[in-house]
Design a protein around this motif. Structure first.
Motif, PDB file in Angstrom:
ATOM      1  N   ALA A  58      -4.902   2.742 -11.961  1.00 33.04           N
ATOM      2  CA  ALA A  58      -4.147   3.428 -13.043  1.00 33.04           C
ATOM      3  C   ALA A  58      -3.206   2.085 -13.622  1.00 33.04           C
ATOM      4  O   ALA A  58      -3.039   2.159 -14.668  1.00 33.04           O
ATOM      5  N   ALA A  59      -3.212   1.212 -12.828  1.00 35.11           N
ATOM      6  CA  ALA A  59      -2.039   0.139 -13.333  1.00 35.11           C
ATOM      7  C   ALA A  59      -3.213  -0.928 -14.015  1.00 35.11           C
ATOM      8  O   ALA A  59      -2.797  -1.836 -14.646  1.00 35.11           O
ATOM      9  N   ILE A  60      -4.552  -1.248 -13.424  1.00 31.95           N
ATOM     10  CA  ILE A  60      -5.294  -2.130 -13.829  1.00 31.95           C
ATOM     11  C   ILE A  60      -6.052  -1.838 -15.197  1.00 31.95           C
ATOM     12  O   ILE A  60      -6.313  -2.486 -15.979  1.00 31.95           O
ATOM     13  N   VAL A  61      -6.607  -0.499 -15.154  1.00 35.46           N
ATOM     14  CA  VAL A  61      -7.545  -0.124 -16.312  1.00 35.46           C
ATOM     15  C   VAL A  61      -7.003  -0.170 -17.706  1.00 35.46           C
ATOM     16  O   VAL A  61      -7.781  -0.723 -18.512  1.00 35.46           O
ATOM     17  N   PRO A  62      -5.627  -0.073 -18.012  1.00 37.17           N
ATOM     18  CA  PRO A  62      -5.070  -0.330 -19.480  1.00 37.17           C
ATOM     19  C   PRO A  62      -5.236  -1.885 -19.689  1.00 37.17           C
ATOM     20  O   PRO A  62      -5.628  -2.250 -21.025  1.00 37.17           O
ATOM     21  N   PHE A  63      -4.809  -2.650 -18.757  1.00 40.36           N
ATOM     22  CA  PHE A  63      -5.157  -4.181 -19.229  1.00 40.36           C
ATOM     23  C   PHE A  63      -6.616  -4.719 -19.157  1.00 40.36           C
ATOM     24  O   PHE A  63      -6.802  -5.159 -20.008  1.00 40.36           O
ATOM     25  N   ALA A  64      -7.246  -3.834 -18.527  1.00 39.83           N
ATOM     26  CA  ALA A  64      -8.791  -4.084 -18.551  1.00 39.83           C
ATOM     27  C   ALA A  64      -9.680  -3.879 -19.801  1.00 39.83           C
ATOM     28  O   ALA A  64     -10.183  -4.528 -20.539  1.00 39.83           O
ATOM     29  N   ALA A  65      -9.051  -2.584 -20.268  1.00 42.73           N
ATOM     30  CA  ALA A  65      -9.472  -2.106 -21.569  1.00 42.73           C
ATOM     31  C   ALA A  65      -9.043  -3.112 -22.623  1.00 42.73           C
ATOM     32  O   ALA A  65      -9.697  -3.325 -23.607  1.00 42.73           O
ATOM     33  N   SER A  66      -7.701  -3.555 -22.661  1.00 39.66           N
ATOM     34  CA  SER A  66      -7.331  -4.315 -23.943  1.00 39.66           C
ATOM     35  C   SER A  66      -7.905  -5.763 -23.737  1.00 39.66           C
ATOM     36  O   SER A  66      -8.259  -6.225 -24.852  1.00 39.66           O
TER      37      SER A  66
ATOM     38  N   ALA B  51     -20.468  -6.277 -15.326  1.00 40.90           N
ATOM     39  CA  ALA B  51     -19.392  -7.137 -14.903  1.00 40.90           C
ATOM     40  C   ALA B  51     -18.242  -6.632 -15.023  1.00 40.90           C
ATOM     41  O   ALA B  51     -17.131  -6.689 -14.336  1.00 40.90           O
ATOM     42  N   LEU B  52     -17.976  -5.649 -16.070  1.00 44.58           N
ATOM     43  CA  LEU B  52     -16.770  -5.158 -16.278  1.00 44.58           C
ATOM     44  C   LEU B  52     -16.187  -4.297 -15.366  1.00 44.58           C
ATOM     45  O   LEU B  52     -15.025  -4.282 -14.725  1.00 44.58           O
ATOM     46  N   ILE B  53     -17.108  -3.351 -15.012  1.00 40.58           N
ATOM     47  CA  ILE B  53     -16.944  -2.552 -13.753  1.00 40.58           C
ATOM     48  C   ILE B  53     -16.645  -3.035 -12.441  1.00 40.58           C
ATOM     49  O   ILE B  53     -15.653  -2.606 -11.772  1.00 40.58           O
ATOM     50  N   ALA B  54     -17.209  -3.944 -12.034  1.00 41.97           N
ATOM     51  CA  ALA B  54     -17.092  -4.777 -11.049  1.00 41.97           C
ATOM     52  C   ALA B  54     -15.733  -5.326 -10.827  1.00 41.97           C
ATOM     53  O   ALA B  54     -15.069  -5.721  -9.910  1.00 41.97           O
ATOM     54  N   VAL B  55     -15.357  -6.191 -12.131  1.00 45.86           N
ATOM     55  CA  VAL B  55     -14.068  -6.782 -12.159  1.00 45.86           C
ATOM     56  C   VAL B  55     -12.830  -5.778 -12.299  1.00 45.86           C
ATOM     57  O   VAL B  55     -11.856  -5.848 -11.466  1.00 45.86           O
ATOM     58  N   VAL B  56     -13.316  -4.547 -12.989  1.00 47.70           N
ATOM     59  CA  VAL B  56     -12.145  -2.985 -12.496  1.00 47.70           C
ATOM     60  C   VAL B  56     -11.800  -2.827 -11.136  1.00 47.70           C
ATOM     61  O   VAL B  56     -10.695  -2.615 -10.699  1.00 47.70           O
ATOM     62  N   LEU B  57     -13.135  -2.843 -10.451  1.00 48.58           N
ATOM     63  CA  LEU B  57     -13.051  -2.267  -9.122  1.00 48.58           C
ATOM     64  C   LEU B  57     -12.388  -3.319  -8.221  1.00 48.58           C
ATOM     65  O   LEU B  57     -11.628  -3.180  -7.372  1.00 48.58           O
ATOM     66  N   LEU B  58     -12.791  -4.560  -8.577  1.00 50.83           N
ATOM     67  CA  LEU B  58     -12.101  -5.466  -7.580  1.00 50.83           C
ATOM     68  C   LEU B  58     -10.513  -5.809  -7.781  1.00 50.83           C
ATOM     69  O   LEU B  58      -9.962  -6.085  -6.933  1.00 50.83           O
ATOM     70  N   ALA B  59     -10.208  -5.736  -9.056  1.00 49.44           N
ATOM     71  CA  ALA B  59      -8.901  -5.947  -9.540  1.00 49.44           C
ATOM     72  C   ALA B  59      -8.003  -4.992  -9.024  1.00 49.44           C
ATOM     73  O   ALA B  59      -6.899  -4.864  -8.261  1.00 49.44           O
ATOM     74  N   SER B  60      -8.633  -3.587  -8.874  1.00 51.93           N
ATOM     75  CA  SER B  60      -7.886  -2.669  -8.229  1.00 51.93           C
ATOM     76  C   SER B  60      -7.493  -2.390  -6.970  1.00 51.93           C
ATOM     77  O   SER B  60      -6.465  -2.170  -6.369  1.00 51.93           O
ATOM     78  N   THR B  61      -8.778  -3.033  -6.186  1.00 50.50           N
ATOM     79  CA  THR B  61      -8.544  -3.169  -4.836  1.00 50.50           C
ATOM     80  C   THR B  61      -7.561  -4.155  -4.476  1.00 50.50           C
ATOM     81  O   THR B  61      -6.773  -3.946  -3.643  1.00 50.50           O
ATOM     82  N   VAL B  62      -7.594  -5.188  -5.111  1.00 49.16           N
ATOM     83  CA  VAL B  62      -6.629  -6.276  -4.813  1.00 49.16           C
ATOM     84  C   VAL B  62      -5.245  -5.906  -5.067  1.00 49.16           C
ATOM     85  O   VAL B  62      -4.406  -6.226  -4.447  1.00 49.16           O
TER      86      VAL B  62
END
Length: 267
Positions: free
Chosen positions: A166-174, A141-152
């Motif tokens: 590059a913009a989404i991954v740091p926020f997703a990791a936090s 689910a985390l992978i799907a959210v990161v991919l979707l958020a990066s695409t949007v």
């Protein structure tokens, strides 16, 4: 996973390494290799030793195929970013269906080749397996959210998916770390910041080799392109009316050929 029959074992490992490598990248190889080694038990002798060696070979092939097919389509992979950057007229939405088709074909071919024992009539060993898939589902689910958020983000900002990643991954990791401390209540933000402050100085220095390799490859490729005047040579070697998707396919072949001389994909 190791105690399942050959077909299920191959599918579990190759799909697991494929999806987990989207976030963990090459780190998934060390992780799954260590897990498989522990699950396979201590070195044995005789027939048991042969069975262990066969399992090691099969599991290694499954893990490697799952990881190797990830950069073909994943927007989080550097290969995808290099391809879309090298061909400005190529939209990642245009490339994605073709890339997914190639990935599925590659995974299916690997499963048919190594997921079955075509030359043996021996009874396949299969033991009952009890697994807790809750953690796996959360990670997927985390992978799907990161991919979707990066695409949007890329669509809204009118930029490449690699930039959105590059913009989404740091926020997703936090947020992922914060979720792990959710039971701490009001102390969850403090624990999250404390962990980030402790781990970032430890993790980032370990990436210096990869950063130097990627940065050096990009610099070498840029210098060679200007030195050889490729911007003037390539139009005479390739037709100007080639579809961008076909150019991406030719780029893949060129990368494979150039890799035989020691040049990486970044160059």
């Amino acid at each position: 996973v190791i105690s399942q029959n050959r077909s299920r074992r191959y599918l579990s490992l190759t799909l697991g390494s494929h999806f987990l490598s989207i976030v963990l990248n090459i780190g998934i190889l060390n992780l799954l290799a260590e897990m498989v080694q522990r699950a396979n038990g201590q070195p044995a002798s005789g027939a048991d030793r042969q069975l262990q060696l066969r399992r090691v070979r099969e599991t290694s092939q499954a893990i490697m195929r799952g990881f190797n097919s990830m950069p073909i389509w994943s927007p989080l992979a550097i290969g995808f970013a290099v391809t879309t950057a090298a061909i400005p007229s190529l939209s990642w939405l245009e490339l994605l269906p073709w890339a997914i088709t190639v990935t599925l074909t590659y995974l299916l071919a690997g499963w048919l080749l190594d997921g079955f024992d075509w030359h043996s009539d021996a009874v396949k060993e299969e033991l009952p397996v009890y697994s807790n898939w809750r953690s796996v589902r959360r990670f997927l689910a985390l992978i799907a959210v990161v991919l979707l958020a990066s695409t949007v983000f890329a669509y809204q900002a009118d930029t490449r998916v690699s930039v959105g990643t590059a913009a989404i991954v740091p926020f997703a990791a936090s947020l992922w770390i914060f979720w792990q401390y959710r039971r701490a209540g009001r102390n969850a933000p403090v624990l999250t910041l404390r962990r980030l402050r402790r781990r970032i100085p430890q993790v980032f220095p370990l990436l210096r080799t990869e950063i130097c390799m990627v940065g050096g490859g990009a610099l070498l490729g840029t210098l060679l392109a200007h030195l050889l005047h490729l911007q003037d040579v390539l139009p005479h070697l390739l037709p100007t009316d080639l579809p961008p998707v076909l150019l991406a396919g030719l780029l893949l072949v060129f990368i494979l050929l150039l890799a035989q001389t020691g040049f990486g994909a970044i160059v």
